[in-house]
Design an enzyme around this catalytic site. Structure first.
Site, PDB file in Angstrom:
ATOM      1  CB  CYS A 134      -1.080   0.142   1.109  1.00 28.25           C
ATOM      2  SG  CYS A 134      -1.785  -1.389   1.056  1.00 28.25           S
ATOM      3  CG  HIS A 192      -1.590   5.071   5.400  1.00 29.00           C
ATOM      4  ND1 HIS A 192      -1.407   4.223   3.926  1.00 29.00           N
ATOM      5  CD2 HIS A 192      -1.332   3.959   5.592  1.00 29.00           C
ATOM      6  CE1 HIS A 192      -1.581   3.569   4.100  1.00 29.00           C
ATOM      7  NE2 HIS A 192      -1.863   2.346   4.537  1.00 29.00           N
ATOM      8  CG  HIS A 215      -6.318   0.968   2.515  1.00 29.25           C
ATOM      9  ND1 HIS A 215      -5.479   1.564   0.997  1.00 29.25           N
ATOM     10  CD2 HIS A 215      -5.130   0.407   3.520  1.00 29.25           C
ATOM     11  CE1 HIS A 215      -4.182   0.817   1.808  1.00 29.25           C
ATOM     12  NE2 HIS A 215      -4.503   0.539   2.699  1.00 29.25           N
TER      13      HIS A 215
END
Lengths: 99, 693
Positions: free
Chosen positions: B145, B277, B310
């Site tokens: 990610c 994040h 996400h």
């Protein structure tokens, strides 16, 4: 062997089978290098034993319930007595009414 | 010395996400306070813990963009072609930049977590590059990610060091059934839209693509381009803690923040805004916020996963783009769905539904990832002083390790078997004997950890592990863990997806496991760019050590695992590079990166003015090898073609070439060896030479 009473022999056979199932399940979860039979039945599951973490503990519960069809009463490994390889064996046998 | 670093401008942006297609759609959604969550329809989520996804509307035909008009995508359950999603954003970025340049000087750095259906990584970049006519270096990064954040940083470096004049950088990922099932099994999905820093905890997966076009500021200014922002630096680090759980102390995030600040030449107090994040999970949000506070005080912070979910490998670039769209109008993006702080989270992460006015001069984009790979990009606006270029440090090779069907080898004995071709399974290595606890390492992780441990022990003394990094080439998902995950779905159904196998099922998982086993906490990256990736990892490590001061040593190499194909080979090969004031027996004299089929250009750069080497080790097709032989005057060792070396997999081959070169120099067979990897998405070259005694 002839001098072992039948019920003890049956118990040992069932325990051996459950130990084999527990070892195979744990070996796959921890990517055990070597034969599952090399896993020490007295080894702890967490910490300095097999080193399972909380993610792996969930995996043990899922494996017991789905792969082995074991009905567990709850989802806390400690309360279920899942502290060592033998603890997993006990849980399997208890669920099957073999203990 | 004394020269300034080049400032790098963002001159084009493109985005496709759950909010829509194109920058205008994203701007409109931001100001409307709209999110992109909807029930997942493309696969059955009944047995999963969450049924919402931030899916790209272009996928299911509801508001199908022109590019997909002729295709009824909703009718098929096959994974949506990732390159088509990527191209929607890459084309927008490219056309909005309006840059005209020599295609050979136009590079691509692409980041993806799961690639095309967990299988193809570099081929997706090939399609993007072909479509935009980018013929320069082509690099695919897969650090889960944090992939696209890492990609933006590397793009800055390619411009900084003049490997390209224009770089298209970003990332893309689609929402795949197995990923939703894996995150569900990990227990990290929220039943409601992702609410960063707030209740209920948990994340929502999304999909999308985002790309930036980057140019050196002077070039952009010359053609009158208006920049979106200046990319000023970046930092990378490894948690070395766990596959999926962040280091509770947040020290990994801290190291990446400090790396980005030092690269940009900024102080902690300079930061006005942080795009976090902020996955929405209890662990991530609390740990990230504690690291931000510790390193930066209390800057304004927000997270935009409440808008787009996400988006996996695309998360960093898409969230940066959302911030840039707001900054352009003097604002910062809000944290959507924030209803009060969870314990240990900021009490006002730009709460509300609309962007909030705030002057931002310098900011950070934070990303963290499975495998513990953190990446932070520093960006800013207006006239920013650039840090003076540090003098180039000397980089030496201190050790090497190889693991494979030929056994476990070090620099001292690698030549004994270098031409013993063999394929098949790797020999097991006694990791205990190397001081490593092999617990829970899958095959890929074992090979990489063993090769890295051998290479580190070759050096004779332990480095400062906080300042030792790990750059790895990996072409595929670790096969054993991928098979175990697939097997769990097959035998138990999707609800029984193995969480631990899924957690090890990313291309960067072996690097994460190796970092954890050996305590390598410095910069980390995983490159998936075909056969030249191993040498690329080495070159990028050399460059990091030569021009930055936030690492003392980097282990660089490649790893492959048997995938079941005939003639398959597996193993790993690593070298340890070290920044050194003193010379060493093996010095990294030069290196170069160029586009596909441009091996001479890479070699020329690596040779840096010299004309003669004593050896050439090369992997390439016949014309490339012939051209290199003709161009390089080799005296002594002569030419060694990689096909003569033992059978190793795609990612390991060019690492093995470099190990063999180092071994020949260590053995006194040659003073200097040029190593060229001419296959793969980029051409890569490095020159190793004997240091003065």
């Amino acid at each position: 062997m002839s001098d072992v009473p039948d019920d003890v022999a049956l118990y040992l056979e069932r325990r051996e089978r459950a130990l084999g199932e527990a070892r195979r399940l744990l070996a796959s979860i921890i990517n055990f290098v070597g034969e599952p039979a090399d896993i020490d039945p007295d080894a702890g599951l967490f910490g300095t034993g097999l080193g399972l973490d909380s993610l792996d503990a969930v995996e043990v519960l899922v494996g017991l319930e789905i792969d082995l069809g074991i009905k567990l009463q709850g989802d806390d490994p400690m309360r279920l007595g899942l502290r060592s390889v033998n603890g997993v064996v006990d849980a399997i046998m208890r669920a099957r009414g073999e203990l | 010395m004394g020269a300034s670093q080049h400032a790098v401008f963002v001159t084009g942006v493109g985005a496709a996400s759950a909010l829509g297609t194109g920058i205008d759609a994203h701007r409109a959604a931001l100001w409307a306070g709209r999110d992109g969550f909807r029930p997942i329809e493309r696969f059955d989520t009944t047995a999963m813990s969450a049924h919402l996804g931030a899916t790209w509307p272009g996928w299911d035909g509801r508001t199908q963009p022109a590019i997909n008009r002729e295709r009824d995508l909703a009718a098929t359950s096959a994974p949506f072609p990732l390159h088509e999603l990527a191209l929607v954003a890459a084309r927008e970025a490219w056309s909005s930049a309006g840059v005209v340049c020599d295609p050979k000087r136009a590079a691509l750095v692409f980041g993806t977590c799961y690639g095309q259906g967990f299988k193809e990584f570099s081929p997706v970049a090939d399609r993007i590059a072909a479509s935009l006519d980018l013929a320069g270096a082509r690099i695919t990064i897969s650090t889960a990610c944090s992939s696209s954040t890492n990609a933006i940083g590397l793009a800055r470096d390619l411009l900084q060091h003049d490997y390209a004049d224009v770089v298209v950088a970003g990332g893309a990922d689609t929402l795949l059934r197995e990923a939703q099932a894996g995150f569900s099994a990990l227990g990290v999905l929220s039943a409601e839209p992702c609410a960063p820093f707030s209740d209920p905890p948990g994340t929502t997966l999304g999909e999308g693509a985002g790309f930036l076009v980057l140019e050196r500021a002077a070039d952009a200014a010359r053609r009158g381009a208006t920049p979106w922002a200046t990319i000023c630096g970046y930092g990378l680090s490894a948690d070395g803690f766990h596959e999926t759980t962040p280091d509770p102390a947040g020290s990994g995030v801290s190291r990446a923040i400090r790396g980005a600040l030092s690269d940009a030449g900024w102080l902690a107090g300079d930061i006005d805004y942080v795009s976090a994040h902020a996955t929405g999970t209890a662990n991530n949000d609390r740990i990230e916020w504690s690291a931000i506070q510790r390193e930066l005080g209390a800057p304004a912070v927000s997270g935009t996963k409440g808008h787009i979910g996400h988006t996996q490998g695309a998360a960093g670039v898409l969230e940066l783009i959302l911030a840039l769209v707001c900054h352009r109008e003097g604002c910062v993006p809000p944290t959507l769905h924030f209803r009060g702080a969870r314990s240990g989270c900021p009490c006002d992460p730009i709460a509300g539904a609309e962007p909030r006015p705030l002057a931002v001069s310098r900011a950070l984009k934070l990303s963290a990832a499975f495998g513990g790979a953190n990446a932070v990009v520093a960006y800013g606006f207006g006239t920013l002083p650039t840090r003076a270029s540090p003098p180039r440090s000397r980089v030496i090779v201190t050790g090497a390790g190889v693991v494979g069907s030929v056994g476990a080898l070090r620099l001292s004995n690698v030549l004994e078997v270098m031409e013993k071709r063999s394929v098949g399974p790797s020999q097991e290595v006694d990791l205990h004997g190397l001081g490593v606890e092999p617990r829970k390492l899958d095959r890929s992780a074992r090979w990489l950890t063993a090769a890295a441990a051998l290479a580190l022990s070759d050096g004779g003394r332990r480095e400062d592990m906080d300042r030792t990094g790990l750059f790895v080439a990996g072409a595929q998902m670790p096969a054993e863990s991928a098979q175990r995950c697939a097997g769990s779905i097959q035998t138990r159904g999707i609800a029984g997806t193995s969480a631990s196998a899924f957690a090890r099922m990313s291309v960067n998982a072996p690097a994460g496991a190796c970092s954890q086993a050996l305590g390598l906490l410095g910069p980390t990256s995983t490159l998936s760019s075909g056969e030249s990736s191993g040498l690329l990892a080495l070159v990028l490590a050399a460059e990091w050590l030569a021009f930055r001061d936030d690492a003392d040593a980097i282990v660089a190499g490649g790893v492959d695992e048997l995938s079941g194909l005939p003639d398959d080979a597996e193993g790993a090969a690593c070298l340890v590079l070290k920044r050194s004031r003193e010379t060493g027996p093996i010095v990294v004299a030069g290196w170069g990166i160029a586009g596909r089929h441009r091996a001479l250009e890479a070699a020329e750069r690596a040779m840096a003015g010299r004309s003669v080497v004593e050896g050439l080790i090369v992997d390439g097709d016949a014309p490339a090898v012939a051209a290199l032989k003709k161009w390089t005057a080799t005296e002594g060792l002569g030419v060694i073609e990689a096909s003569r070396l033992w059978g190793v997999g795609e990612s390991t081959r060019s690492s093995v070439m470099a190990v063999v070169a180092a071994a020949h120099i260590a053995a006194g067979h040659a003073q200097s060896v040029l190593v060229v990897a001419a296959r793969g998405a980029s051409s890569v070259a490095i020159v190793l030479e004997r240091g003065p005694r």
